[in-house]
Design an enzyme around this catalytic site. Structure first.
Site, PDB file in Angstrom:
ATOM      1  N   ASN A 137       0.853  -1.189   0.000  1.00 12.93           N
ATOM      2  CA  ASN A 137       0.000   0.000   0.000  1.00 12.93           C
ATOM      3  C   ASN A 137       0.891   1.242   0.000  1.00 12.93           C
ATOM      4  OD1 ASN A 137      -1.967   1.913   0.265  1.00 12.93           O
ATOM      5  ND2 ASN A 137      -2.908   1.051   2.105  1.00 12.93           N
ATOM      6  N   ASN A 142      -5.777   6.531  -1.359  1.00 11.28           N
ATOM      7  CA  ASN A 142      -6.707   6.052  -2.384  1.00 11.28           C
ATOM      8  C   ASN A 142      -7.355   4.717  -2.018  1.00 11.28           C
ATOM      9  OD1 ASN A 142      -4.820   4.031  -2.899  1.00 11.28           O
ATOM     10  ND2 ASN A 142      -4.026   4.971  -4.767  1.00 11.28           N
ATOM     11  N   ASP A 164      -1.598  -1.058  -4.061  1.00 13.26           N
ATOM     12  CA  ASP A 164      -1.806  -0.201  -5.225  1.00 13.26           C
ATOM     13  C   ASP A 164      -0.552  -0.129  -6.093  1.00 13.26           C
ATOM     14  OD1 ASP A 164      -0.134   1.478  -3.701  1.00 13.26           O
ATOM     15  OD2 ASP A 164      -1.820   2.633  -2.917  1.00 13.26           O
ATOM     16  N   ASP A 333      -6.710 -13.926 -19.744  1.00 18.54           N
ATOM     17  CA  ASP A 333      -7.465 -14.757 -18.810  1.00 18.54           C
ATOM     18  C   ASP A 333      -8.451 -15.649 -19.570  1.00 18.54           C
ATOM     19  OD1 ASP A 333      -8.337 -15.263 -15.973  1.00 18.54           O
ATOM     20  OD2 ASP A 333     -10.219 -14.487 -16.771  1.00 18.54           O
ATOM     21  N   GLU A 362      -4.268 -18.210 -20.795  1.00 16.71           N
ATOM     22  CA  GLU A 362      -4.607 -19.191 -19.771  1.00 16.71           C
ATOM     23  C   GLU A 362      -5.462 -20.280 -20.420  1.00 16.71           C
ATOM     24  OE1 GLU A 362      -6.637 -19.395 -15.339  1.00 16.71           O
ATOM     25  OE2 GLU A 362      -7.540 -18.117 -16.873  1.00 16.71           O
TER      26      GLU A 362
END
Length: 618
Positions: A137, A142, A164, A333, A362
């Site tokens: 982080n 945010n 993030d 994906d 994938e």
């Protein structure tokens, strides 16, 4: 599994169902483009209340090649030829008769030098997979935003934790020190589901980084910081499904934008996940349809890639991010759940634009013939005149073997024989060096949960980092992180220690790591940095021997170099008769084990301790 949620009535096309402003022009996508693309045709989505009832005109005498309207009057798709546009900016004017009611200034930017021929990730690289919400982080401000539904709560294993882009940037030197050369983050685009949105696979805005991760500019800065360190950025791209909270899904251009099932509640019908139905010559048509057209989950409407507008939107979006952020590759994906023809077109058009760009899909299957079907120029797929154009696939069968092999005794099809048998099928792949090899990822059981000792970790990393293909590591395993998938996905996606200021254990620095964490890290660092300069590992051929007593021996070789890898998976020390391996050793008398740093005699016999590996440079 993602919990059931109430789905918006996604097929409702009436403008009255949404709250619009009085301005007819709400969105333009893509927001800008570039001159000099190989495909000069650009299709611009123009969106606003009843915008199709207006006329669209471009400034500077620019001609619109095509105007396509759809069922929903809130959309118009206009096509222009960018080669015919000589100005850097022009206006898209929305007109009601002669009256100009709204306008948008569109920009055609200049491409970066040699952008089309950018390099990409290859077998020279080691890829590191991060769950961004769980890594670090870097900007607590945010963690929660007014425009996103789910709020941060580190106590919730399946919730947002605050990791993030800034946290990743701040720890790039950690990855550089370890020897990582390519970074794959799970999706960073906005996923605005009310809960369980941290994974990012139910995206709600394809042109916007989730504000809890940062901004589009932050993502571009991440790429730049990686490039400064000679590292690469790979985007996790989702073509098969979008999120239920997508602004387009909430106000579909047409009903056939997604796969809508009449017998399902609000259009939903779950996929049967039987990917073999895509190419099984004996499969019932209904089973193939259920696989391709069924939804991955309730919050993930299945996209209809037989709709040319859908495919074109996704092609342009992927090209936009590649050009804008300076991407070095894509991971796709659920590749094999897509419409076969649609995803092949998507892949080909992107690689036509960027000939060197690597894309790994994938293809989560458990048979090498079935996985190799999806790699570009597959001889198996060619039987039915199909080509996916996908450069790389993921080696899930090797992953399956690794999940069991280090627990097993030697047997006809157990122990190290599993690994040998996996590589025995390499002939099925059209490009064996361009497949992704891994022991785990964000969807599987944590390796260190399955084995829970550094000895087996060393054996697995020795294997992954010396065989053919592109090795991929999962964040935190290099410090011994574990996690039990039986407790849910949140447990295999734990926070990296030291990524939050309140963490007492900071594993990003040597002084902050425990003795055990340093043992894992130091071993990983040694192998990764050694591998960087070893062309024989990147592109060499393989010679392997049938395992005996759970000891697997293989060589990677080319005209200049030879490396002998020995993995003793036996719980007892073993003595090898080296005459058996003379084809690989040739007449070399000694070598150096890069793991121990010791000189190794290669005459007569060699003793190797229990649960130990050697990587011997000959």
């Amino acid at each position: 599994m993602i919990p059931m949620k109430k789905i918006y009535t996604i097929f409702a096309l009436s403008a009255a169902s949404l709250a619009f402003s009085q301005k007819p022009l709400e969105k333009v996508e893509p927001a800008f483009w570039w001159k000099g693309m190989k495909n000069p045709e650009l299709q611009i989505l123009v969106y606003g209340k009843d915008i199709a009832n207006n006329e669209i005109e471009l400034s500077d005498g620019i001609q619109i090649k095509n105007v396509q309207k759809v069922e929903n009057p809130n959309y118009v798709f206009i096509t222009v030829n960018t080669n015919e546009i000589s100005v850097p900016k022009f206006k898209i004017n929305i007109k009601n008769g002669k009256k100009n009611v709204d306008s948008y200034t569109y920009e055609l930017k200049q491409r970066e030098s040699n952008s089309a021929n950018r390099d990409s990730f290859t077998s020279k690289d080691v890829m590191y997979l991060i769950m961004p919400d769980r890594f670090a982080n870097g900007n607590p401000s945010n963690d929660n935003t007014k425009d996103t539904a789910e709020k941060s709560d580190r106590k919730n294993p399946g919730g947002r934790h605050g990791g993030d882009i800034e946290g990743i940037i701040k720890n790039l030197d950690y990855l550089k020190e370890m020897g990582v050369t390519a970074l794959w983050n799970t999706p960073l685009l906005e996923d605005n589901e009310p809960s369980y949105s941290y994974h990012g696979y139910a995206q709600s805005d394809y042109y916007k980084i989730d504000p809890r991760y940062g901004t589009n500019e932050d993502y571009k800065r991440l790429a730049n910081e990686l490039h400064k360190r000679d590292m690469k950025l790979i985007m996790d791209y989702v073509t098969n499904h979008w999120g239920s909270q997508s602004w387009i899904i909430k106000d579909l251009p047409s009903k056939d934008w997604i796969h809508y099932w009449k017998e399902g509640e609000k259009g939903f019908k779950r996929s049967n996940y039987r990917m073999t139905a895509q190419f099984d010559t004996n499969a019932a048509k209904t089973d193939a349809e259920n696989c391709m057209d069924g939804w991955f989950d309730t919050t993930m409407p299945d996209m209809n890639q037989s709709n040319p507008l859908v495919v074109n939107y996704m092609v342009q979006n992927a090209v936009w991010w590649t050009e804008y952020a300076g991407l070095d590759g894509l991971r796709v994906d659920t590749y094999s759940y897509n419409d076969k023809k649609g995803i092949a077109e998507w892949t080909k058009r992107i690689t036509d634009e960027y000939p060197n760009l690597n894309i790994v899909g994938e293809v989560w299957m458990h048979d090498q013939a079935q996985m190799s079907y999806w790699q570009k120029d597959s001889k198996i797929a060619a039987i039915e005149n199909y080509n996916s154009y996908l450069p790389s696939v993921m080696d899930f069968t090797l992953h399956d073997a690794i999940g069991q092999v280090f627990k097993e005794k030697s047997g006809w099809d157990s122990g190290m024989q599993r690994v040998y048998d996996n590589f025995a099928n390499d002939f099925l792949y059209p490009d064996i060096n361009n497949i992704l090899v891994f022991a785990e990822n964000h969807d599987t059981q944590r390796f260190n949960q399955s084995y829970s000792n550094i000895e087996d970790y060393k054996l697995a990393m020795t294997l992954i980092l010396t065989v053919r293909g592109i090795p991929q590591l999962y964040y935190g395993s290099e410090i011994g992180m574990s996690g039990d998938k039986g407790k849910g996905d949140g447990d295999i996606r734990r926070d990296f220690p030291g990524g939050w200021k309140e963490d007492s254990n900071n594993a990003f620095v040597k002084s902050g790591r425990t003795e055990s964490q340093n043992q894992y890290f130091d071993f990983t660092k040694k192998l990764l940095n050694w591998r960087k300069s070893k062309e024989v590992i990147h592109t060499g051929k393989t010679l392997h021997y049938v395992p005996e007593n759970n000891v697997y021996v293989y060589f990677r070789y080319n005209d200049k170099d030879r490396v002998m890898t020995i993995i003793n998976n036996n719980t007892e020390a073993q003595t090898l008769n080296l005459k058996r391996f003379s084809e690989g050793i040739k007449n070399v008398a000694q070598g150096k084990d890069i793991i121990s740093g010791k000189e190794i005699s290669l005459q007569n016999s060699l003793s190797i301790p229990a649960k130990t590996s050697m990587i011997i440079e000959l």
